[in-house]
Design an enzyme around this catalytic site. Sequence first.
Site, PDB file in Angstrom:
ATOM      1  N   ASP A   1       0.861  -1.173   0.000  1.00  0.00           N
ATOM      2  CA  ASP A   1       0.000   0.000   0.000  1.00  0.00           C
ATOM      3  C   ASP A   1       0.908   1.238   0.000  1.00  0.00           C
ATOM      4  O   ASP A   1       2.136   1.150   0.136  1.00  0.00           O
ATOM      5  CB  ASP A   1      -0.974  -0.012   1.189  1.00  0.00           C
TER       6      ASP A   1
HETATM    7  C1  NOJ Z   1      -4.171   3.760   0.012  1.00  0.00           C
HETATM    8  C2  NOJ Z   1      -5.300   2.799   0.168  1.00  0.00           C
HETATM    9  O1  NOJ Z   1      -5.201   2.138   1.426  1.00  0.00           O
HETATM   10  C3  NOJ Z   1      -5.383   1.745  -0.911  1.00  0.00           C
HETATM   11  O2  NOJ Z   1      -6.560   1.010  -0.754  1.00  0.00           O
HETATM   12  C4  NOJ Z   1      -5.298   2.382  -2.270  1.00  0.00           C
HETATM   13  O3  NOJ Z   1      -5.414   1.394  -3.264  1.00  0.00           O
HETATM   14  C5  NOJ Z   1      -3.989   3.125  -2.367  1.00  0.00           C
HETATM   15  N1  NOJ Z   1      -3.931   4.171  -1.354  1.00  0.00           N
HETATM   16  C6  NOJ Z   1      -3.769   3.744  -3.744  1.00  0.00           C
HETATM   17  O4  NOJ Z   1      -4.593   4.821  -3.931  1.00  0.00           O
END
Ligand code: NOJ
Length: 774
Positions: free
Chosen positions: A313
């Site tokens: 993430d």
């Molecule tokens: C943070 C989020 O937790 C995740 O779900 C997402 O895909 C990413 N950012 C990318 O935007």
Amino acid sequence: MTPSRPALRLLLGVSLIAGSAAPLAARDVSPAAPAPALVETPAGPTPASWGDTPAMRAFVDALIAKMTLAEKIGQLTLLTSDWVSTGPTLRAGYKEDVAAGKVGSIFNAHSVAYTRELQKLAVEGTRLKIPLLFGYDVIHGHRTMFPISLGEAASWDMEAIEKSARIAATEAAAEGLHWTYAPMVDISRDPRWGRMSEGAGEDVYLGSRIAEARVRGFQGKRIGDTDAVLATVKHFAAYGAAQAGRDYSTTDMSERELRDTYLPPFKAAIDAGAATIMTSFNELDGVPASANSFLLTDVLRKEWGFKGFVVTDYTSINEMIPHGYSKDEKQAGEQSINAGVDMDMQGAVYLNHLARSVAEGKVSMATVDAAVRRVLDMKYRLGLFQDPYRFSDARREKADVMTPAFLAASRDVARKSIVLLKNDGDVLPLAASAKKIALIGPLADSKADMIGSWAGQGSRERPVSLLEGIRARAGKNATVSYAKGASYQFADADKTDGFAEAMAAAADADVIVAAMGEHWDMTGEAASRTDLNLPGNQEALLRQLKTLGKPIVLVLLSGRPNTVSWAADNVDAIMEAWYPGTMAGTAVADVLFGDYNPSGKLPVTFPRSVGQVPIFYNGKNTGRPFSADKADQKYLSRYLDSPNTPQWVFGHGLSYTTFGYSPVTLDKAAIRPGETLTASVTLTNTGRRAGTEMVQLYTRDLVGSVTRPVKELKGFQKVTLKPGESRRVTFRISDRDLAFHRADMSYGAEPGDFTLGIGGSSAVETNVRFSLGE
Ligand code: NOJ
């Protein structure tokens, strides 16, 4: 298959520009004049075989053999564009990084023009011309917005859910995107956690079926089709159990709970072919997920045989420093890649430090190569080495977007997602005699809220508001007066300035429809709450409206279960419409006026108060279970100030008709491993309208080597019946359905006694006994 000659030239590092072949970016990529393949694309891999066609192996191995360490690290680096920010920091100069081969994938960039521009930098500007992969959060629609994922889950309709993901993929892929960061499959039992809105709710069985449906929808028939995108199952793992419901918070649980409840939807998604997986922000048992080799290597690779790639993430490798797990970024990167993380999202940790770690022997070249291979495999399977622009198609970008068929599908799933929670005196559907409808509330004339959070490229001006949808449906038959009346902003809790207008609009109405809930940004990432009440002064207005003595219908619009116990006791009808998507107002009107008979069922328990959280249907019995016949006893597992029971149970949802269930019959009362038992009921539509019921089967394992939940969903079937019509509904159960992680952590069922029940919600009693023999 062996790579064709031009492809080999590319692999061997002979400059295409200097050689006889035309540079990639200069080729005509219109569908009418396909360019000659640089290398043949893989032929129809299936989840079972993918990752290993001989042609792909040869191509990717040869490419890796030509790559410098810096080029390899580039393939493990994912950076965001500056178009949209979905996280805290941006690395400036991502275009220069692309042109320098320092980044192999970009997210938050879309549109044919922009993906082509960036792709050109990669395939014309870098030595090996390796194409970029474009990712984006396509969660519940891309331009045509569908209900938020939790809402779709309330449809319990796998076909509709798969179709919604299919359409989202078609729209996204037409804009040059290859990869979505969905489905989110985190089981969540804590509505304080705003990200509950992105998943499928609290249940492992329902969540697993939905995970599969979404993967099938996103990835379509095969990876490489230009109307499909790679799915990312996320967030691995147990992110939904964040302590106190606070986002990014710690998770700690037994391995048994992890394996029985939180991991199965991931496994289901992977078995359905999910190409990639994203690590979560949380730590688990003291180890951040992005360095958790138990999760990423032992479970994911060794036990499950996952062949796709692992992405972190957003900056979650860097965040291992504040977690207190890594002393600096270099160490964090080593811990991540050695634990099994292939691609670093936005942290630039691999980019900045991995070369030194390899030089020092902290990370082996074999580890780097294995990660690079997984990324290149996916680019190969998408056909990007054959044609890096094949997804960026200007014709499809215009044609495959918000088509009438897509909008119809959105309306269909939106109305299937609506859950009728209460309907006293059959106040719904609105009677033809309701000539004056007062529509009140901060969500009544809102378009922006209707598509919820993580709304991709969905326009916040485009949705049909409730006011528009209800006025359109009422036509000349009824007048619709409107007043906003209240505010959903926390800061407005004590205000009353809109109340007079609302009371005036409702004064001579036949029925009041109150559209209340949360602002769209109150759920999603970084949107935790300590209080689940309707925010602002909405309930205060509802109480005022009640003094008018008119029937009140409350339409809830939100991304989590709210606590609405006053309303549950005092208004006539309540429906949970979630955030219904682009066709919101039309879908809500369909249900209000009875053009669609509601069939949604809650995928998550609605608590009475935040103090009951976490609350879910399949908890344990305890040694001192409370029951109504012991209400005078003190030393029981209970609250002094509230019933244990929730406001509405998991699986609850009313219809405009009624259904009768016959007693359950079993074809046999005992089975042995490998045998199947059938349990049947006759379902009858006992009301006056055609309707659809979601028939649910729950089992209970009475005694185990470890204690077992009081109830577990093991199957559901959707049955549509005309008034008076009956149908036999049959479920099959074998020992496989009764499996769990036993005391010794082995997986399987245990011989002994069980009970089951079949009904319209998790409130059904499981009182039909059967046994499993040795
Ligand atoms: C943070 C989020 O937790 C995740 O779900 C997402 O895909 C990413 N950012 C990318 O935007």
